[in-house]
Write a protein that holds these residues in place. Structure first.
Motif, mmCIF file in Angstrom:
data_model
loop_
_atom_site.group_PDB
_atom_site.id
_atom_site.type_symbol
_atom_site.label_atom_id
_atom_site.label_comp_id
_atom_site.label_asym_id
_atom_site.label_seq_id
_atom_site.Cartn_x
_atom_site.Cartn_y
_atom_site.Cartn_z
ATOM 1 N N ALA A 107 0.826 -1.212 0.000
ATOM 2 C CA ALA A 107 0.000 0.000 0.000
ATOM 3 C C ALA A 107 0.858 1.260 0.000
ATOM 4 C CB ALA A 107 -0.978 -0.019 1.178
ATOM 5 N N ASP A 144 2.109 6.727 1.379
ATOM 6 C CA ASP A 144 1.055 5.777 1.746
ATOM 7 C C ASP A 144 -0.147 5.969 0.840
ATOM 8 O OD1 ASP A 144 2.303 4.448 3.761
ATOM 9 O OD2 ASP A 144 1.547 5.736 5.357
ATOM 10 N N VAL A 145 -0.571 4.900 0.208
ATOM 11 C CA VAL A 145 -1.776 4.962 -0.617
ATOM 12 C C VAL A 145 -2.731 3.867 -0.159
ATOM 13 C CG1 VAL A 145 -0.653 6.040 -2.610
ATOM 14 C CG2 VAL A 145 -0.661 3.550 -2.398
ATOM 15 N N GLY A 146 -3.783 3.577 -0.933
ATOM 16 C CA GLY A 146 -4.773 2.586 -0.533
ATOM 17 C C GLY A 146 -4.259 1.163 -0.700
ATOM 18 N N VAL A 147 -5.139 0.194 -0.409
ATOM 19 C CA VAL A 147 -4.771 -1.213 -0.440
ATOM 20 C C VAL A 147 -4.605 -1.682 -1.887
ATOM 21 C CG1 VAL A 147 -5.430 -3.533 0.296
ATOM 22 C CG2 VAL A 147 -6.061 -1.553 1.695
ATOM 23 N N GLU A 148 -3.480 -2.324 -2.161
ATOM 24 C CA GLU A 148 -3.154 -2.863 -3.481
ATOM 25 C C GLU A 148 -3.100 -1.805 -4.584
ATOM 26 O OE1 GLU A 148 -5.709 -6.189 -4.166
ATOM 27 O OE2 GLU A 148 -5.194 -7.029 -2.239
ATOM 28 N N THR A 189 -9.035 -0.477 -2.207
ATOM 29 C CA THR A 189 -9.579 0.765 -1.661
ATOM 30 C C THR A 189 -10.497 1.450 -2.674
ATOM 31 O OG1 THR A 189 -7.750 1.066 -0.133
ATOM 32 C CG2 THR A 189 -8.866 3.055 -0.842
#
Lengths: 329, 404
Positions: free
Chosen positions: A122, A139-143, A163
């Protein structure tokens, strides 16, 4: 029997392409990453044959050339590295630090900064390809997967699959300045050539969202419909836009089709049959041919852009994933 | 976020597990509303697994909860971009009374409960006054009756029913033309329910049942399977597939290669239909598997997966609606708007007539997916996923007030 006829027809068409020669094919090479063979297949655009198969790191996916096409960058996902390859010799020059499990990346117009989606963590990692150092991790969203950069280089987009967002990153501060929700499982993002629109495909949602970049408001949502194919199997993934601003070609995954979308009306106007699980694609430099990777059938469909017809299927390695073009010498 | 979840947290009564959330992102999405804090409860009736012959493959004690933890962590990662916080509060009980008391306690804190409990206890929970406006997510009771005559409007099911699993196996058998079945079932009630689902499914898909026997041996099969299974299967009429109903994986593992006739085995052993298995890797599933493994230090099991689905369904509904009201979320979850990406290649939705989550069913053996149902060619006017399990006209559920 049908299959033989189709193959035969393909060869005929291919023969006509070959005889037409580089005059309209534009020459050069298309490089294809084979996710489950740990290789890259090099296709000669003039002959439409695989001329070289190069061994690379584990699970190669994202693939792109430097702006002058002198260097190939390749995400070797399971080797946790971006590999830097000399396309002439096929030799791996060195690895760049990439964070864990790099899947997709985008090279900034400055030709120096790679923005890499680290699928398992992420995170979007920013690497300086000259100093070979990580300069930022965001930091970004999931996958995270889809990566795009605006033509002026000011905005980088990361889309995150679980996300379900496009994250808008300011390339000066290296920080997220906005997040926009899209449908289920976004896969790929592209800015239009004028930088005014951002397009994001969603695999499970089955849509493409078009955002007005200035307001970040969704201005259109494109849906696809193919007679005889259940909507659930129509899964837009990779797509590319023509420079004349008329068409967008969209790989529809397990629908085994590429859609042609009218840029003006935001409506699909045609569908082109390709191989199984159409994934990503690359134009030749003159945009006369389009090469589409077909993951499950292990081949690449070559589409004639003008007629919007497939002209040849080329066998490559197992699970071809990405494709990118470089001019001939 | 995953790392914050840590390695297998100790399992005690009323563990408070907070999905720590760091709001780092300077600007929120312009599209989103004010801050929302969502508490999700996880309630388990601890049921010791029945004794089985083999010591291999023990059932992990944290089955289910680890999936819910990952789902809430995924929600929290998404939520931090939108000013939405998600928290998981866990409770477990070793008696029915303690379970219901714990449930009432949790329902005082949140209307969203993920429940790992047998069918009758789940129903007792659903009838508590505190549960009237709640949404209970069933992640462990596969009883088909809960999707039919015993259904309850405040229970949604992310775990597939036995009917869905049996139909997946039937579709596979039709495709392979392995149309003559012999069934061996255990004598535990759950095995008998699975055998019943298999019989019903065989009828639905016009398969032929040539024989059925109940496994009642109590000998230690590790020493004698080679001599007993051939005799036990010798008097079955000829068949194409030997189907085993043995949900606790007690005797089934000794059946393959020991049969009188050389026949493939399916059901609880051999080719197995399930909501999820550690061998699923297509459609991006490898990513979910590796994130889960990193968090839980073991492979993701079917109950973990449906725990993850339940947590993600709540998260998705909150994210899309910007609302944490149970009534509004229930309406949204059962609407055409809701869909969830669940790493099985199709959007997952809830059936409006009984609250069952529609989903593809992988048919696997321990090392690979053989096929995923719905199998190509099984069509449905509404959604091919409705060829699995109770369709509207097959379900005796009226509690949802849905009519076609």
């Amino acid at each position: 029997m049908t299959r033989h006829i189709v193959v035969g027809l393909g060869l005929l068409l291919a023969a006509s392409v070959t005889s037409a020669g580089s005059a309209w094919a534009g020459g050069g090479e298309v490089w294809v990453s084979n996710e489950k063979d740990d290789t890259v297949s090099v296709i000669d655009v003039d002959t439409l044959e695989v001329t070289r198969t190069i061994e690379v790191g584990e699970r190669p996916r994202g693939i792109t050339f430097s702006n002058d096409h002198s260097i190939l960058y390749l995400c070797a996902s399971d080797s946790d590295a971006v590999q830097v390859i000399d396309p002439d010799s096929g030799k791996i020059l060195h690895n760049l630090p990439s964070g864990e499990d790099p899947e997709q990346f985008i090279l900034h117009p400055d030709n120096r900064h790679l923005y890499i989606a680290n699928e398992d963590d992420a995170i979007t990692t920013v690497v300086d390809v000259e100093t070979r150092k990580v300069i930022s991790q965001i930091d970004v969203g999931v996958e995270p997967e889809g990566m795009a950069v605006s033509p002026d280089g000011k905005i980088v987009i990361t889309t995150s699959e679980t996300t379900n967002m496009a994250h808008w990153i300011d390339t000066v501060s290296q920080k997220i300045f906005a997040n926009t929700l899209v449908d289920q499982r976004p896969r790929h993002a592209e800015f239009t050539g004028d930088g005014k629109e951002l397009w994001v495909s969603t695999e499970i949602g089955g849509t493409i969202s078009v955002f007005d970049v200035a307001s970040r408001a969704e201005k259109a949502k494109i849906r696809f419909e193919i007679t005889g194919i259940h909507p659930d199997r129509i899964q837009p993934v990779g797509f590319k836009m023509t420079d004349d601003e008329r068409y967008v070609f969209v790989a529809l995954g397990p629908a085994n089709q590429v859609a042609v979308v009218d840029r003006e009306t935001y409506q699909p106007i045609d569908y082109i049959q390709v191989g199984r699980r159409a994934w990503h694609m690359a134009f030749t430099g003159d945009q006369k041919l389009l090469f589409v990777t077909n993951g499950v059938s292990g081949d690449v469909t070559v589409i004639d852009v003008e007629s919007q017809k497939p002209v040849k299927t080329i066998k490559v390695g197992r699970f071809p994933w990405g494709a990118t073009w470089r001019p001939g010498k | 976020m995953n790392k914050l979840c840590g390695r297998a947290l100790p399992r005690v009564l009323f563990v408070l597990f907070t999905a720590a959330i760091s709001v780092f992102c300077g600007t929120k999405s312009h599209a989103q509303t004010a801050d929302i804090h969502v508490t999700i409860g996880y309630l388990e009736r601890i049921v010791p697994p029945p004794p089985v012959l083999s010591n291999l493959d023990p059932v992990p004690e944290d089955e289910g909860i680890q999936g819910a933890r990952l789902g809430v962590a995924d929600n929290a990662t998404t939520g931090k971009f939108l000013g939405q916080k998600f928290e998981l509060v866990e409770a477990s009980a070793e008696s029915d009374d303690a379970f219901l008391a714990a449930g009432a306690g949790l329902l005082g804190q949140t209307p969203f409960l993920i429940v790992d409990a047998p069918a009758e206890l789940l129903l007792a929970l659903s009838r508590l006054p505190e549960a009237e406006h709640a949404i209970l997510f069933n992640i462990s009771a596969a009883d088909t009756s809960l999707r039919s005559e015993s259904c309850s409007a405040n229970i949604l099911h992310t775990i597939p029913s036995r009917a869905m699993l049996a139909d997946a196996l039937s579709q596979f058998a039709v495709k392979k033309r392995w149309t003559r079945w012999a069934i061996i079932s255990g004598d535990r009630p759950s095995d008998q329910l699975f055998a019943e689902a298999l019989r019903n499914s065989a009828m639905k898909f016009r398969l032929e049942l040539v024989g059925e026997k109940t496994w009642k041996f109590d000998a230690d099969m590790r020493r004698s399977a080679g001599s007993e299974v051939p005799l036990f299967t010798q008097d079955f009429p000829d068949h194409d597939l030997l189907v085993v109903a043995d949900e606790a994986n007690d005797f089934g593992r000794y059946v393959p290669y020991n049969t009188w006739l050389p026949r493939p085995v399916g059901g609880s052993e051999g080719i197995t239909p399930s909501g999820w298995s550690a061998s699923v890797e297509e459609f991006g599933a490898a990513q979910l598997q590796s994130r889960f493994r990193e968090m839980a230090s073991r492979g993701m099991r079917a109950v973990d997966y449906v725990g993850w689905l339940a947590a993600r369904a709540i998260g998705e509904a909150v994210t899309r609606t910007g609302n944490a009201d149970a009534g509004a979320l229930r309406d949204y979850l059962l609407s055409d708007e809701f869909q969830l990406a669940g790493f099985k290649g199709r959007p997952l939705t809830f059936r409006k007539w009984n609250g069952q989550m529609r989903q593809p069913i992988p048919l696997t053996h321990p090392h690979a997916v053989v096929l995923q149902a719905p199998v190509e060619g099984f069509l449905h006017r509404r959604n091919e996923l409705d060829t699995l399990g109770l369709d509207y006209r097959e379900s005796g559920c009226s509690a949802f007030g849905y009519r076609e």
